[in-house]
Design a protein around this motif. Structure first.
Motif, PDB file in Angstrom:
ATOM      1  N   THR A 133     -21.305  -6.947  90.237  1.00  0.00           N
ATOM      2  CA  THR A 133     -20.773  -6.718  88.742  1.00  0.00           C
ATOM      3  C   THR A 133     -22.229  -6.262  87.746  1.00  0.00           C
ATOM      4  N   ILE A 134     -23.262  -6.936  88.172  1.00  0.00           N
ATOM      5  CA  ILE A 134     -24.556  -6.718  87.438  1.00  0.00           C
ATOM      6  C   ILE A 134     -25.568  -5.873  88.401  1.00  0.00           C
ATOM      7  N   GLY A 135     -26.414  -4.823  87.911  1.00  0.00           N
ATOM      8  CA  GLY A 135     -27.423  -4.228  88.717  1.00  0.00           C
ATOM      9  C   GLY A 135     -28.367  -3.222  88.221  1.00  0.00           C
ATOM     10  N   THR A 136     -29.346  -2.825  88.795  1.00  0.00           N
ATOM     11  CA  THR A 136     -30.095  -1.975  88.545  1.00  0.00           C
ATOM     12  C   THR A 136     -29.417  -0.625  88.866  1.00  0.00           C
ATOM     13  N   GLY A 137     -29.084   0.225  87.898  1.00  0.00           N
ATOM     14  CA  GLY A 137     -28.312   1.534  87.813  1.00  0.00           C
ATOM     15  C   GLY A 137     -27.434   1.800  86.701  1.00  0.00           C
ATOM     16  N   ASP A 138     -26.465   2.677  86.627  1.00  0.00           N
ATOM     17  CA  ASP A 138     -25.759   3.128  85.657  1.00  0.00           C
ATOM     18  C   ASP A 138     -24.245   2.596  85.865  1.00  0.00           C
ATOM     19  N   THR A 139     -23.825   2.013  84.556  1.00  0.00           N
ATOM     20  CA  THR A 139     -22.494   1.755  84.474  1.00  0.00           C
ATOM     21  C   THR A 139     -21.623   1.993  83.345  1.00  0.00           C
ATOM     22  N   PHE A 140     -20.454   2.500  83.861  1.00  0.00           N
ATOM     23  CA  PHE A 140     -19.398   2.953  82.702  1.00  0.00           C
ATOM     24  C   PHE A 140     -18.236   2.016  82.962  1.00  0.00           C
ATOM     25  N   PHE A 141     -17.686   1.980  81.504  1.00  0.00           N
ATOM     26  CA  PHE A 141     -16.540   1.041  81.275  1.00  0.00           C
ATOM     27  C   PHE A 141     -15.816   1.721  80.168  1.00  0.00           C
ATOM     28  N   ALA A 142     -14.541   1.222  80.545  1.00  0.00           N
ATOM     29  CA  ALA A 142     -13.243   1.758  79.473  1.00  0.00           C
ATOM     30  C   ALA A 142     -12.268   0.831  79.584  1.00  0.00           C
ATOM     31  N   GLN A 143     -11.520   0.566  78.507  1.00  0.00           N
ATOM     32  CA  GLN A 143     -10.342   0.090  78.488  1.00  0.00           C
ATOM     33  C   GLN A 143      -9.582   0.689  77.354  1.00  0.00           C
ATOM     34  N   GLY A 144      -8.093   0.365  77.436  1.00  0.00           N
ATOM     35  CA  GLY A 144      -7.152   0.757  76.371  1.00  0.00           C
ATOM     36  C   GLY A 144      -6.051  -0.169  76.491  1.00  0.00           C
ATOM     37  N   ALA A 145      -5.379  -0.268  75.073  1.00  0.00           N
ATOM     38  CA  ALA A 145      -4.089  -0.872  75.082  1.00  0.00           C
ATOM     39  C   ALA A 145      -3.341  -0.281  73.889  1.00  0.00           C
ATOM     40  N   TYR A 146      -2.185  -0.614  74.083  1.00  0.00           N
ATOM     41  CA  TYR A 146      -0.916  -0.345  73.181  1.00  0.00           C
ATOM     42  C   TYR A 146      -0.226  -1.291  72.802  1.00  0.00           C
ATOM     43  N   LEU A 147      -0.408  -1.784  71.311  1.00  0.00           N
ATOM     44  CA  LEU A 147       0.502  -2.758  70.870  1.00  0.00           C
ATOM     45  C   LEU A 147       2.085  -2.277  70.338  1.00  0.00           C
ATOM     46  N   PHE A 148       2.889  -2.984  70.914  1.00  0.00           N
ATOM     47  CA  PHE A 148       4.260  -2.579  70.387  1.00  0.00           C
ATOM     48  C   PHE A 148       4.500  -3.255  69.085  1.00  0.00           C
ATOM     49  N   ARG A 149       5.740  -2.481  68.101  1.00  0.00           N
ATOM     50  CA  ARG A 149       5.815  -3.200  67.164  1.00  0.00           C
ATOM     51  C   ARG A 149       6.177  -4.507  67.178  1.00  0.00           C
ATOM     52  N   ARG A 150       5.809  -5.129  65.811  1.00  0.00           N
ATOM     53  CA  ARG A 150       5.731  -6.520  65.724  1.00  0.00           C
ATOM     54  C   ARG A 150       6.938  -7.487  66.127  1.00  0.00           C
ATOM     55  N   ASP A 151       7.981  -6.876  66.061  1.00  0.00           N
ATOM     56  CA  ASP A 151       9.381  -7.679  66.410  1.00  0.00           C
ATOM     57  C   ASP A 151      10.069  -7.062  67.753  1.00  0.00           C
ATOM     58  N   LEU A 152       9.237  -6.338  68.543  1.00  0.00           N
ATOM     59  CA  LEU A 152       9.797  -5.991  69.823  1.00  0.00           C
ATOM     60  C   LEU A 152      10.618  -6.948  70.645  1.00  0.00           C
ATOM     61  N   LEU A 153      10.304  -8.332  70.462  1.00  0.00           N
ATOM     62  CA  LEU A 153      11.142  -9.249  71.029  1.00  0.00           C
ATOM     63  C   LEU A 153      11.668 -10.046  69.966  1.00  0.00           C
ATOM     64  N   GLY A 154      11.961  -9.610  69.004  1.00  0.00           N
ATOM     65  CA  GLY A 154      12.784 -10.273  67.712  1.00  0.00           C
ATOM     66  C   GLY A 154      11.722 -11.583  67.235  1.00  0.00           C
ATOM     67  N   SER A 155      12.173 -12.666  67.331  1.00  0.00           N
ATOM     68  CA  SER A 155      11.311 -13.699  66.617  1.00  0.00           C
ATOM     69  C   SER A 155      10.238 -14.223  67.824  1.00  0.00           C
ATOM     70  N   SER A 156      10.423 -13.574  69.208  1.00  0.00           N
ATOM     71  CA  SER A 156       9.438 -14.327  70.142  1.00  0.00           C
ATOM     72  C   SER A 156       8.067 -13.533  70.433  1.00  0.00           C
ATOM     73  N   GLY A 157       7.962 -12.265  69.163  1.00  0.00           N
ATOM     74  CA  GLY A 157       6.788 -11.807  69.225  1.00  0.00           C
ATOM     75  C   GLY A 157       6.929 -10.220  69.779  1.00  0.00           C
ATOM     76  N   THR A 158       5.775  -9.909  70.591  1.00  0.00           N
ATOM     77  CA  THR A 158       5.497  -8.542  71.005  1.00  0.00           C
ATOM     78  C   THR A 158       4.776  -8.364  72.135  1.00  0.00           C
ATOM     79  N   LEU A 159       4.651  -7.334  72.713  1.00  0.00           N
ATOM     80  CA  LEU A 159       3.771  -7.058  74.036  1.00  0.00           C
ATOM     81  C   LEU A 159       2.474  -6.163  73.762  1.00  0.00           C
ATOM     82  N   GLN A 160       1.495  -6.229  74.444  1.00  0.00           N
ATOM     83  CA  GLN A 160       0.498  -5.362  74.325  1.00  0.00           C
ATOM     84  C   GLN A 160      -0.121  -5.105  75.914  1.00  0.00           C
ATOM     85  N   PRO A 161       0.464  -3.858  76.442  1.00  0.00           N
ATOM     86  CA  PRO A 161      -0.097  -3.706  77.699  1.00  0.00           C
ATOM     87  C   PRO A 161      -1.480  -3.234  77.549  1.00  0.00           C
TER      88      PRO A 161
END
Length: 447
Positions: free
Chosen positions: A347-375
């Protein structure tokens, strides 16, 4: 595979029960535990609580053992993080912050562990928002954004651990005894820190030893200097505490670029070629990153989050550290790989590291009163000097936001490489061979 079957069955039951109990949760108003100390509430004391519970199935690294018993796979339940914060503004100038709790309490941990302080600081506001000075045991750190992550709003299950460059070697879960200055000058948010490193002899992440390849020196350390600077093009993020958000869930419009560093003189050592003399080298880390988080449609509540970072790390000759968060194994037999036991990987060491992450949050009522999803998806790609092949870890999952970050259920799959030694005409090479996977379901509740 029996553990995996039980794991899947448990997930189905847990999802069903949680959904049934949370139908009305997002209709309730969120309130904070806060005690005003004056009439207008500008002086106050506030309390928070967070608990992250892991339900995990892991394909063990080769040769992994648990208390001497060989285990090709494991299923475990544990407390990844349990935290209590108490902080507040005691006067117009004086702020205090404390955080205590527990990390990585699992079936193989010593029992009845006591809670401990992660943070304990006092801070004085010198010039408005432009300059505050503080000190104590603190997570005000340099290098990059997630060197000081807000654990309650992490996008995936863990912030990129490589950014916590000395974690539990000469610090305590990234906290150090430090003096810091922080503030906001126009759009520029800054933090500069001078730290007194903790003793490597008391580390849980490295034994006090010296080898041919570099390790942290087990002797009285020099002062450590670090800083992080970010330019905020759009909304301004809070710098009340050092911890930086992983996702605002559409509540902010943020675009930042940042740069940071960490240095320490003679922090590392290794044996010379004669295996008698000791060579010392400086620790030097430098990083740049970008954070983007904005709503797509304010009315619907959907949003995009993206983060990317590059880090150049100099820990001395051929330094590499394997990390497995809340590792389910604690030993390795003669069939082991370079990775070590359980879920660990370079995970950690002498050298070079590149990192990236991304997410999409669906509309707040996607699951009605049970919230929403964020893949989401996330990946770390590292070129370490010691290893002949690059290290590529990737993961993906989904957050079920039942009540924002306060109540969420996350399912994450991580895939990691195994490194083995191959003999060639040039000598022994560490190459990437097979890969292993890990599935984690996390239930987070917070106040």
């Amino acid at each position: 595979m029996k553990y995996f079957s039980l794991f899947l069955l448990g997930m189905v039951i847990f999802f069903h029960q949680t959904e049934a109990q949370s139908v009305k949760s997002n209709k309730k108003e969120n309130k904070s535990l806060i005690f005003p100390l004056n009439e207008d509430g500008s002086h106050y004391v506030k309390g928070t609580f967070l608990n992250q519970i892991w339900f995990r199935y892991n394909q063990s690294n080769p040769g992994s053992t648990v208390f001497g018993e060989a285990r090709g796979e494991t299923f475990d339940i544990g407390l990844r993080r349990t935290r209590i914060q108490v902080y507040g503004q005691l006067s117009d100038k004086v702020f205090f912050y404390t955080q205590f709790g527990q990390n990585n309490l699992s079936y193989r941990s010593p029992r009845k562990q006591g809670i401990f302080f992660l943070d304990a600081i006092g801070e004085y506001r010198v010039i408005g928002d432009q300059l505050s000075i503080g000190g104590g045991l603190t997570g005000w750190n340099g290098i990059s954004r997630y060197s000081s992550p807000s654990v309650g709003s992490i996008l995936s299950l863990d912030a990129p651990l490589y950014q916590q460059g000395t974690n539990d070697i000469n610090d305590q879960f990234v906290r150090k005894f430090s003096i810091y200055a922080k503030g906001l000058i126009g759009k520029l948010d800054y933090r500069v820190v001078v730290s007194d490193p903790m003793s490597v002899q008391q580390s849980t992440g490295q034994e006090a030893r010296i080898e041919e390849n570099s390790l942290f020196a087990a002797e009285q350390g020099n002062a450590q200097f670090q800083g992080y600077f970010k330019y905020q093009f759009w909304d301004t993020e809070s710098n009340l505490t050092p911890y930086q958000s992983g996702s605002y869930l559409g509540r902010k419009r943020v675009l930042n670029i940042g740069a940071g560093f960490m240095t320490q003189k003679d922090a590392m050592w290794n044996l010379a070629e004669n295996r008698v003399d000791t060579l010392r080298s400086n620790l030097g880390l430098f990083a740049v990153d970008l954070f983007y988080d904005r709503p797509v449609d304010v009315q619907k509540g959907n949003a995009i989050t993206f983060y990317a970072a590059y880090q150049n790390s100099d820990y001395g000759k051929n330094y590499v550290r394997n990390i497995g968060a809340m590792n389910p194994a604690n030993g390795i037999n003669g069939n082991g790989s370079f990775n070590g036991p359980g879920s660990a990987f370079p995970t950690i060491g002498t050298g070079d590291t590149f990192f990236a992450q991304g997410a999409y949050l669906f509309r707040r009522d996607l699951l009605g009163s049970s919230g929403t999803l964020q893949p989401y998806v996330s990946s770390q790609y590292s070129h370490f000097d010691l290893l002949d092949d690059p290290m590529l870890m990737y993961e993906g999952g989904v957050n079920w936001l039942i009540n924002g970050h306060r109540t969420k259920l996350s399912l994450n799959y991580q895939n990691r490489p195994l490194f083995i030694q191959e003999s060639s005409g040039d000598g022994n090479n560490w190459i990437s061979g097979d890969r292993k996977g890990m599935v984690v379901m996390q239930f987070q509740v917070s106040l």
